[in-house]
Design an enzyme around this catalytic site. Structure first.
Site, PDB file in Angstrom:
ATOM      1  N   CYS A   1      39.820  40.779  29.826  1.00  0.00           N
ATOM      2  CA  CYS A   1      40.553  40.881  31.221  1.00  0.00           C
ATOM      3  C   CYS A   1      41.617  40.207  30.683  1.00  0.00           C
ATOM      4  O   CYS A   1      42.373  39.773  29.485  1.00  0.00           O
ATOM      5  CB  CYS A   1      39.736  40.341  32.324  1.00  0.00           C
ATOM      6  SG  CYS A   1      39.404  38.655  32.440  1.00  0.00           S
TER       7      CYS A   1
ATOM      8  N   ASN B   1      40.709  35.742  31.389  1.00  0.00           N
ATOM      9  CA  ASN B   1      39.308  35.185  30.783  1.00  0.00           C
ATOM     10  C   ASN B   1      38.825  34.093  31.846  1.00  0.00           C
ATOM     11  O   ASN B   1      38.091  33.342  31.528  1.00  0.00           O
ATOM     12  CB  ASN B   1      39.251  34.856  29.305  1.00  0.00           C
ATOM     13  CG  ASN B   1      37.903  34.840  28.887  1.00  0.00           C
ATOM     14  OD1 ASN B   1      37.640  33.851  27.793  1.00  0.00           O
ATOM     15  ND2 ASN B   1      36.897  35.544  29.284  1.00  0.00           N
TER      16      ASN B   1
ATOM     17  N   CYS C   1      38.113  35.327  35.546  1.00  0.00           N
ATOM     18  CA  CYS C   1      37.364  36.099  36.712  1.00  0.00           C
ATOM     19  C   CYS C   1      36.271  37.307  36.140  1.00  0.00           C
ATOM     20  O   CYS C   1      35.198  36.995  36.014  1.00  0.00           O
ATOM     21  CB  CYS C   1      38.589  36.308  37.801  1.00  0.00           C
ATOM     22  SG  CYS C   1      39.432  35.183  38.242  1.00  0.00           S
ATOM     23  N   ARG C   2      37.084  38.130  35.910  1.00  0.00           N
ATOM     24  CA  ARG C   2      36.273  39.754  35.554  1.00  0.00           C
ATOM     25  C   ARG C   2      35.564  39.577  34.357  1.00  0.00           C
ATOM     26  O   ARG C   2      34.379  39.841  33.954  1.00  0.00           O
ATOM     27  CB  ARG C   2      37.428  40.683  35.589  1.00  0.00           C
ATOM     28  CG  ARG C   2      37.904  41.059  36.950  1.00  0.00           C
ATOM     29  CD  ARG C   2      39.084  41.648  36.862  1.00  0.00           C
ATOM     30  NE  ARG C   2      40.274  41.264  35.971  1.00  0.00           N
ATOM     31  CZ  ARG C   2      41.295  42.071  35.668  1.00  0.00           C
ATOM     32  NH1 ARG C   2      41.481  43.108  35.923  1.00  0.00           N
ATOM     33  NH2 ARG C   2      42.357  41.115  35.090  1.00  0.00           N
ATOM     34  N   SER C   3      36.206  39.109  33.192  1.00  0.00           N
ATOM     35  CA  SER C   3      35.386  39.172  31.799  1.00  0.00           C
ATOM     36  C   SER C   3      34.259  38.127  31.687  1.00  0.00           C
ATOM     37  O   SER C   3      33.268  38.424  31.104  1.00  0.00           O
ATOM     38  CB  SER C   3      36.345  38.974  30.573  1.00  0.00           C
ATOM     39  OG  SER C   3      37.088  38.096  30.454  1.00  0.00           O
TER      40      SER C   3
ATOM     41  N   ASP D   1      41.442  42.999  39.902  1.00  0.00           N
ATOM     42  CA  ASP D   1      41.546  41.646  39.714  1.00  0.00           C
ATOM     43  C   ASP D   1      41.402  40.814  40.982  1.00  0.00           C
ATOM     44  O   ASP D   1      42.062  41.157  41.934  1.00  0.00           O
ATOM     45  CB  ASP D   1      43.036  41.377  39.016  1.00  0.00           C
ATOM     46  CG  ASP D   1      43.380  40.167  38.656  1.00  0.00           C
ATOM     47  OD1 ASP D   1      42.439  39.218  38.889  1.00  0.00           O
ATOM     48  OD2 ASP D   1      44.254  39.876  37.966  1.00  0.00           O
TER      49      ASP D   1
HETATM   50  P1  4NP Z   1      40.974  37.653  35.196  1.00  0.00           P
HETATM   51  O1  4NP Z   1      41.711  37.148  36.623  1.00  0.00           O
HETATM   52  O2  4NP Z   1      41.912  38.317  34.344  1.00  0.00           O
HETATM   53  O3  4NP Z   1      39.961  38.610  35.694  1.00  0.00           O
HETATM   54  O4  4NP Z   1      40.513  36.339  34.616  1.00  0.00           O
HETATM   55  C1  4NP Z   1      42.967  36.520  36.431  1.00  0.00           C
HETATM   56  C2  4NP Z   1      43.016  35.093  36.273  1.00  0.00           C
HETATM   57  C3  4NP Z   1      44.255  34.453  36.124  1.00  0.00           C
HETATM   58  C4  4NP Z   1      45.618  35.198  36.441  1.00  0.00           C
HETATM   59  C5  4NP Z   1      45.743  36.405  36.754  1.00  0.00           C
HETATM   60  C6  4NP Z   1      44.307  37.178  36.661  1.00  0.00           C
HETATM   61  N1  4NP Z   1      46.578  34.377  36.444  1.00  0.00           N
HETATM   62  O5  4NP Z   1      47.758  35.142  36.760  1.00  0.00           O
HETATM   63  O6  4NP Z   1      46.821  33.374  36.134  1.00  0.00           O
END
Ligand code: 4NP
Length: 150
Positions: A3, A6, A8-10, A119
Site C-alpha cells: 500500500c 505500510n 493500515c491496509r497492507s 485508504d
Molecule cells: P496505508 O494508509 O497506505 O493503508 O498504510 C496510509 C498511511 C499513511 C498515509 C497515507 C495512507 N500518509 O499519508 O501518511
C-alpha cells in the site's frame, strides 16, 4: 502486500494471511511494504491494530518498510491495494516478467476489476472495520486460488 504507508491496509493483509497460513499449515512467505517512506520502522496504525485485535488477529509486531526493487526477485506475487500503488510499483519493475507479478489484491475476490481497498488513514473507526472485513474476504479468496485450485 503493498500500500502507500505500510501502516493500515497492507499490514492487515499481511497479518491476516500470516494467521491463516499458519492455521492451515500452508507453506508461504508473506510480507508487506509501502511505496512511500513516511512511516518506515513504525508499527501499524493503532486503529488498525485495535480493529485486528478485536477480530483475533495480531499485527502489532509488524514494522513498516518501503517497497524495494529487490522485492521483484524475492516474491512470486506482488499485490497492490490501489491504482496509485500499482503505478508506483510498476515503475520499479526491472522487466516484463517482474511486471507480470503485480496484481490488484482485490482481484482475488472480484476478478479483473482492479478494485481498490479504500485508504482508511483519514477515515473513521468504521472505515477501519470495513477494510478489515474486505481484506478478510480477499485473503480467503487468495488462499483458495493460490493453494487449492491446482
Ligand atoms: P496505508 O494508509 O497506505 O493503508 O498504510 C496510509 C498511511 C499513511 C498515509 C497515507 C495512507 N500518509 O499519508 O501518511
Amino acid at each position: 502486500m503493498v500500500c502507500l504507508g505500510n501502516i493500515c491496509r497492507s499490514p492487515i493483509a499481511d497479518g491476516l494471511l500470516l494467521r491463516k497460513i499458519k492455521e492451515l499449515k500452508l507453506d508461504a512467505v508473506v510480507d508487506s511494504a509501502g511505496t512511500a517512506n513516511y512511516h518506515v520502522g513504525k508499527a501499524p496504525d493503532f486503529r488498525m491494530i485495535q480493529t485486528a485485535a478485536k477480530h483475533g488477529t495480531r499485527i502489532d509486531f509488524l514494522r513498516a518498510r518501503q517497497f524495494l526493487k529487490t522485492d521483484f526477485a524475492n516474491f512470486d506475487h506482488i499485490l497492490v491495494m490501489d491504482q496509485s500503488n500499482y503505478r508506483n510499483v510498476i515503475k520499479l519493475a526491472p522487466n516484463k516478467l517482474a511486471e507480470k507479478k503485480v496484481d490488484f489484491f482485490l482481484d482475488y475476490l472480484y476478478p479483473n476489476q482492479q478494485l481498490e481497498v479504500p485508504d482508511p488513514y483519514y477515515g473513521t473507526q468504521q472505515d477501519f472495520e470495513e477494510v478489515y472485513h474486505l481484506v478478510d474476504k480477499a485473503t480467503d479468496a487468495l488462499i483458495q486460488k493460490l493453494f487449492h485450485e491446482h
